[in-house]
Scaffold this active site. Structure first.
Site, short mmCIF file in Angstrom:
data_model
loop_
_atom_site.label_atom_id
_atom_site.label_comp_id
_atom_site.label_asym_id
_atom_site.label_seq_id
_atom_site.Cartn_x
_atom_site.Cartn_y
_atom_site.Cartn_z
N CYS A 72 3.30 0.82 -9.76
CA CYS A 72 2.95 2.22 -10.04
C CYS A 72 3.20 2.55 -11.51
O CYS A 72 2.45 3.32 -12.13
CB CYS A 72 3.75 3.17 -9.15
SG CYS A 72 3.62 2.82 -7.39
N CYS A 80 -4.54 5.27 -5.12
CA CYS A 80 -3.81 4.48 -6.13
C CYS A 80 -3.67 3.04 -5.66
O CYS A 80 -3.94 2.10 -6.41
CB CYS A 80 -2.42 5.06 -6.37
SG CYS A 80 -2.39 6.54 -7.39
#
Lengths: 223, 280
Positions: free
Chosen positions: B190, B241
Site C-alpha cells: 500500500c 486498490c
C-alpha cells in the site's frame, strides 16, 4: 518466528481433526505477533480469493502473496535495507539480469511509447485482464513522465530527455537495460517492478521501451 | 449559500474543540475547513467535485437509506432502529467514526458492512443469500443506501476507532503489517502509492497515509465516485486498490479487510470525517 509458525500450524491441524475450519473464533489473534496475525489473515483466514483465475499457466493466485527473499527484506526494512542487505540485494539482482546477445540494439520507439503508456495486464477478478485478447503493457507512465504529450505519474523520477542527456553508448544502454530488467541492481528496495526478472516484459519489449527513451526521434528527446 | 454559512460557523468552533463534537450536516463545509487549515493538492485536486458537493448524488443514497433504515423489513418485519453499531441500539450519531470496533455479541472486530449484515440476519431475519444482505456494491444496493445514511450521522466528527479491546489493537497492528507487506508480480504494497506526500499516479494525486488531514478524505466513504457513477464504500475502495496492485481479489468483510480498515482509520484519527464525500 519459526516456533510460532508451528504453533499456528498445530492449531490448524487440531481444528482440521475436529472437523471444522479455522475462523476468527477458533484462534486467539491476541496471542499472535502482528506479523503472525497478518500471515494468518492472508493465508489461513481466507482474506483473498485464492481460487481466482490467473494469466500465467501453472501459477495460482495464492503464489502472488508468497514473498520471495527480496520482498521479505524490503518489507522488514520498509525499503531501507542496511548497507550489507543492500549489497546482497543488488548483487542478486545483477545476477538475475539476462542481457541480449551481442550489442544492445534499440527497438521501435513507437511500440515502446504504447507499451510505456499501457497499464493493462496481470489484474485479476473482478475485472480480469485477458492476455489472449491484449498483451500486457509496461505501466511506465503510472510513475514516470516521459514527454509533454501525455501526463505521467511522479512516484518515479522524470525521464524527459533521457537519451539526449545520456547518449547511446553501449555502457549507457546496458545500464538502462539492467534497470528496466531488475531495478534493484541499482536501487535496492526500489518500488519499481522487476520487469525482466519477473517475466513481465520480454527482451524485445524492453528494447522497444528503451528505444522510446533513447531514440533521437522519440518524443522523449524532442523537447 | 446562507445555509452554508450557518453551518460553517458552528463547525469551525466544533473542529477546534474536543472529540465530543457533534455531527455537522454539511460535508462540503467540513472539507472546506480542512482545505483552509492545510496545504494539500490531494484535497483540492478536483475543483469540479468541490463545486458539486451541495448536489452530491450520494445524497440520494443517504435519503433512500434513511427510509430503508426506518422501515420494518425482513421475515421478522422489524426496522434496523434496534441495531447496535457500537454506541447502543439505534444510536447512529458518531457510531461510524468509531468503527471498526470489537462487538461482544459476535466476539469480532467488525466494520459497518459486517455489522449491517449481522443486524439484517439476526434482527430482521434475512437469510444470508438474500440480495439485501449479499449485494454490497453499487448505488442501487440496500447496503450502499444504508451505509451512506448511517455513516453520514458521523459527518464532521473526528475518527476515533476504539483501542480498548486487545482484539482491536491486534487487528490494527496486523493491518499495519499488511499495509507495508510487499508482494505480487509488481512487488507492491500500500505504501508504494501512499508512502510519500504529493505524489501522482498518472494524473491522480494520491493521498499520503501519514498526513491525517489528507488521509481523512481518502477514507471518507461512502462517497460518490464520479468516474464510476456510483456511491462507493471503503470495502470497494480497498477492492480496487488490491486489483490495481495485481493481488488476488480481497474478500469483503474478511478479517484481513477489517485489519486494513482498522489501520487506515487509525491513520486519520482526530480528523473530521467528510460523509458523504465526492471522489474522482
Amino acid at each position: 518466528m519459526f516456533d510460532t509458525k508451528i504453533r499456528v500450524a498445530a492449531a490448524c491441524a487440531a481444528l482440521a481433526l475436529a472437523g471444522t475450519y479455522a475462523t476468527a473464533a477458533d484462534v486467539d489473534y491476541t496471542k499472535m505477533t502482528p506479523q503472525e496475525l497478518a500471515e494468518y489473515l492472508i493465508f489461513e483466514a481466507k482474506g483473498y480469493k485464492f481460487d481466482a483465475q490467473v494469466q500465467t499457466e501453472g501459477a495460482t493466485a495464492k503464489d502472488r502473496l508468497v514473498q520471495d527473499e527480496l520482498q521479505k527484506v524490503c518489507t522488514e526494512t520498509r525499503n531501507k535495507p542496511s548497507p550489507e542487505q543492500a549489497a546482497k540485494i543488488s548483487a542478486a539482482a545483477r545476477e538475475s539480469i539476462k542481457y541480449p546477445e551481442g550489442d544492445i540494439k534499440l527497438g521501435d520507439w513507437k511500440k515502446g511509447r504504447e507499451l510505456a503508456w499501457s497499464g493493462f495486464g496481470y489484474r485479476l477478478d473482478p475485472n480480469f485482464d485477458d492476455h489472449k485478447k491484449s498483451a500486457p503493457g509496461a505501466n511506465c507512465y503510472n510513475c514516470h513522465e516521459f514527454a509533454g504529450d501525455r501526463q505521467g505519474g511522479t512516484i518515479g523520477p522524470s525521464l524527459r530527455n533521457y537519451g539526449k542527456l545520456r547518449g547511446t553508448e553501449q555502457p549507457v544502454l546496458k545500464l538502462a537495460y539492467g534497470i528496466i530488467y531488475n531495478a534493484h541492481s541499482m536501487f535496492p528496495c526500489t518500488r519499481m517492478p522487476r520487469q525482466g526478472a519477473k517475466g513481465l516484459l520480454t527482451e524485445a519489449q524492453i528494447l522497444d521501451v528503451m528505444a522510446y527513451l533513447f531514440d533521437p526521434e522519440s518524443p522523449v528527446n524532442k523537447e | 449559500m446562507l445555509r452554508k454559512l450557518l453551518v460553517a460557523v458552528p463547525l469551525a468552533a466544533a473542529m477546534a474543540g474536543p472529540a465530543s463534537a457533534g455531527p455537522s450536516d454539511d460535508p462540503a463545509a467540513v472539507l472546506q475547513a480542512l482545505i483552509d487549515s492545510t496545504s494539500s493538492y490531494y484535497l483540492t485536486q478536483s475543483e469540479q467535485n468541490l463545486m458539486m458537493m451541495p448536489d452530491n448524488p450520494a445524497l440520494w443514497s443517504l435519503e433512500e437509506g434513511e427510509a430503508l433504515f426506518k422501515t420494518p423489513r425482513g421475515p421478522k418485519n422489524v426496522s434496523l432502529e434496534g441495531c447496535d453499531f457500537g454506541k447502543g441500539p439505534g444510536v447512529l450519531e458518531g457510531a461510524y467514526v468509531e468503527l471498526p470496533r470489537y462487538f461482544k455479541d459476535t466476539g469480532k472486530v467488525m466494520d459497518l458492512g459486517n455489522r449491517l449484515i449481522h443486524c439484517m440476519k439476526t434482527l430482521q431475519g434475512f437469510p444470508a443469500d438474500d440480495p439485501a444482505v449479499k449485494e454490497i456494491h453499487g448505488s442501487k444496493s440496500d447496503h450502499m443506501k444504508l451505509q451512506t445514511y448511517i455513516a453520514a450521522q458521523s459527518n464532521g466528527m473526528p475518527w476515533n476507532p476504539p483501542m480498548d479491546h486487545p482484539l482491536e489493537k491486534a487487528m490494527r497492528d496486523a493491518g499495519e503489517v499488511v499495509f507495508y507487506r510487499r508482494s505480487g508480480p509488481f512487488d507492491f504494497n500500500c505504501a508504494a502509492c501512499h508512502g510519500e506526500p504529493g505524489k501522482r499516479v498518472r494524473a491522480s494525486v494520491l493521498p499520503y497515509a501519514q498526513d491525517p488531514k489528507e488521509w481523512t478524505k481518502a477514507i471518507s466513504w461512502p462517497a460518490f465516485r464520479v468516474g464510476q457513477d456510483n456511491t462507493r464504500s471503503s470495502q470497494h475502495r480497498l477492492r480496487e486498490c488490491i486489483w490495481q496492485m495485481r493481488y488476488p481479489p480481497i474478500v469483503a468483510g474478511s478479517d484481513l479487510s477489517i485489519a486494513l480498515l482498522s489501520y487506515w482509520t487509525e491513520l486519520a484519527r482526530g480528523q473530521p470525517a467528510i460523509i458523504p464525500d465526492m471522489k474522482r
